[in-house]
Enzyme design. Sequence first.
Site: not given
Length: 304
Positions: A57-58, A107
């Site tokens: 998603r991110t 991330r």
Amino acid sequence: MTPRKDFLDVISLDRAEIVHLLDQAVPFKELLTRSVKKVPALKGKTVLMLFYEPSTRTLSSFEVAAKRLSADVTMFDVPHSSVTKGESVRDTIDTLQAMRADYIVVRHRLSGQPAAIARQTNASVINAGDGAHAHPTQALLDAFTLREVYPDLAGRKVVIVGDILHSRVARSTSLILERLGVEVAFCGPGSLVPKTGYRRFTNYDEAMAWGPDAVYLLRVQKERQDAPFYPSDREYHSVYGVTEERLKRLAGEGIYVMHPGPINRGVELCDAVLDYERCLISQQVENGIAARMAVLFGLKPQVT
Ligand code: CP
């Protein structure tokens, strides 16, 4: 409002800045319904995606968000990079800096790594999730989604259920909701719900009796656990999961269900939750693009 260079956590955002970002995301969401879904806001800018941990998603919503703002997007392919030969994050950033990216979306499994990168580079750094520390853009899209169903969030109640201990989402989302006047509680096995300033439940029924407007389910993060924190998935589902029986009660009381994804069917929720009319999970994913557009649009890189 003075634009900030980086977007690293929720704790440094005050209520006014959060509301500004949420308001900014509204026209970006509207833009996504038009036939031409692009604005030239970041034309000529480069966004580098640097994901040391997996993401669906991110990663994809940041890519779409950057492209909708007309930025050029470079996906740094960590598994096929010199990281596998032992190159440090610092050296990777020095190398990539030479390419003059304006924005770096990071991330990493280590808490604080995006902040360390932000100190090293003039590019704007956005934290896309670091260890169990923070996931500020998830928090923003969660607040945006909840605000769509409750335009005035003050006084609303949200119970976050599951693996609070290992969850960067729980940390960031609880904080952003609190800043918007929402009452937050945590619920889950005692081993996974640390004592914090928030109301704490280890019994699901007691959490429901508190009267939440939304139940925010979390995935149990086995990848961050050295040893199991509860006996089995089946046990977890029967004690803390939204079973079909519990879903009937949620529906009867009009309670919304949220989840940051990825979901574990049969653990934190049963399949029927995905068809529940007050399930906001797809809306959360959709809103991730507008929320991330607002974040990218609002930052000011120091790249010359
Ligand atoms: N919610 C979230 O961070 O999902 P991804 O891991 O797929 O990005």
